[in-house]
Motif scaffolding. Sequence first.
Motif, PDB file in Angstrom:
ATOM      1  N   MET A   1       0.795  -1.184  -0.113  1.00 15.62           N
ATOM      2  CA  MET A   1       0.183  -0.020   0.130  1.00 15.62           C
ATOM      3  C   MET A   1       0.987   1.328  -0.085  1.00 15.62           C
ATOM      4  O   MET A   1       1.740   1.574   0.863  1.00 15.62           O
ATOM      5  CB  MET A   1      -1.047  -0.042   1.255  1.00 15.62           C
ATOM      6  N   ALA A   2       0.754   2.093  -0.929  1.00 13.84           N
ATOM      7  CA  ALA A   2       1.483   3.178  -1.012  1.00 13.84           C
ATOM      8  C   ALA A   2       0.902   4.411  -0.253  1.00 13.84           C
ATOM      9  O   ALA A   2      -0.369   4.802  -0.787  1.00 13.84           O
ATOM     10  CB  ALA A   2       1.759   3.705  -2.374  1.00 13.84           C
ATOM     11  N   ASP A   3       1.715   4.924   0.560  1.00 18.18           N
ATOM     12  CA  ASP A   3       1.039   5.988   1.626  1.00 18.18           C
ATOM     13  C   ASP A   3       0.874   7.405   0.654  1.00 18.18           C
ATOM     14  O   ASP A   3       2.022   7.760   0.136  1.00 18.18           O
ATOM     15  CB  ASP A   3       2.095   6.299   2.798  1.00 18.18           C
ATOM     16  N   PRO A   4      -0.037   7.883   0.809  1.00 17.76           N
ATOM     17  CA  PRO A   4      -0.069   9.254   0.092  1.00 17.76           C
ATOM     18  C   PRO A   4       0.865  10.229   0.421  1.00 17.76           C
ATOM     19  O   PRO A   4       1.404  11.018  -0.547  1.00 17.76           O
ATOM     20  CB  PRO A   4      -1.684   9.895   0.266  1.00 17.76           C
ATOM     21  N   ILE A   5       1.101  10.453   1.707  1.00 20.02           N
ATOM     22  CA  ILE A   5       2.248  11.361   2.013  1.00 20.02           C
ATOM     23  C   ILE A   5       3.457  11.210   1.439  1.00 20.02           C
ATOM     24  O   ILE A   5       4.390  12.049   1.415  1.00 20.02           O
ATOM     25  CB  ILE A   5       2.061  11.523   3.868  1.00 20.02           C
ATOM     26  N   ALA A   6       3.981   9.796   1.664  1.00 21.92           N
ATOM     27  CA  ALA A   6       5.184   9.359   1.100  1.00 21.92           C
ATOM     28  C   ALA A   6       5.345   9.489  -0.535  1.00 21.92           C
ATOM     29  O   ALA A   6       6.501   9.985  -0.744  1.00 21.92           O
ATOM     30  CB  ALA A   6       5.452   8.021   1.637  1.00 21.92           C
ATOM     31  N   VAL A   7       4.182   9.542  -0.996  1.00 23.11           N
ATOM     32  CA  VAL A   7       4.592   9.563  -2.531  1.00 23.11           C
ATOM     33  C   VAL A   7       4.139  10.861  -3.089  1.00 23.11           C
ATOM     34  O   VAL A   7       4.955  11.341  -4.006  1.00 23.11           O
ATOM     35  CB  VAL A   7       3.092   8.578  -3.259  1.00 23.11           C
ATOM     36  N   ASN A   8       3.366  11.709  -2.286  1.00 23.77           N
ATOM     37  CA  ASN A   8       2.930  13.075  -2.734  1.00 23.77           C
ATOM     38  C   ASN A   8       3.066  14.151  -1.588  1.00 23.77           C
ATOM     39  O   ASN A   8       2.091  14.558  -1.253  1.00 23.77           O
ATOM     40  CB  ASN A   8       1.621  13.010  -3.397  1.00 23.77           C
ATOM     41  N   PRO A   9       4.226  14.133  -1.066  1.00 22.32           N
ATOM     42  CA  PRO A   9       4.224  15.068   0.331  1.00 22.32           C
ATOM     43  C   PRO A   9       4.134  16.632   0.078  1.00 22.32           C
ATOM     44  O   PRO A   9       3.669  17.296   0.777  1.00 22.32           O
ATOM     45  CB  PRO A   9       5.962  14.821   0.537  1.00 22.32           C
TER      46      PRO A   9
END
Length: 120
Positions: A1-9
């Motif tokens: 699962m790709a965390d939104p904060i990690a992918v799009n900070p």
Amino acid sequence: MADPIAVNPQHYRLVFENDRVRVLEYSDGPGDTTGTHSHPDSVMVTLSSFTRRLRSGDREADVELRAGQARWLDAQEHSGTNTGSTPTHCLFIELKEPHVESPGQDEPATQAAHLGPADS
């Protein structure tokens, strides 16, 4: 699962978190895009009116929402582009409790039946 904060900070900010929910603030401008990321079952609250295109695998959905709406978002993985002329600004209230599947339900969380927010 790709965390939104990690992918799009540059677009997502943690507003609140406890053992049951996580609240994210999202903002972007016209033409901005996001990398592929995941959301668990969530409630999305729109703080601005906006238009976006969401993509998941070979599926695409165009979404146009008015400010002040609350929409259900099935757990899903997607990327998106602000296709309108206004900024996107919204909150995601992500649920941490596991989804309880109904008997016979076999759709994985990353392939939600509805891409993007639902009316109900």
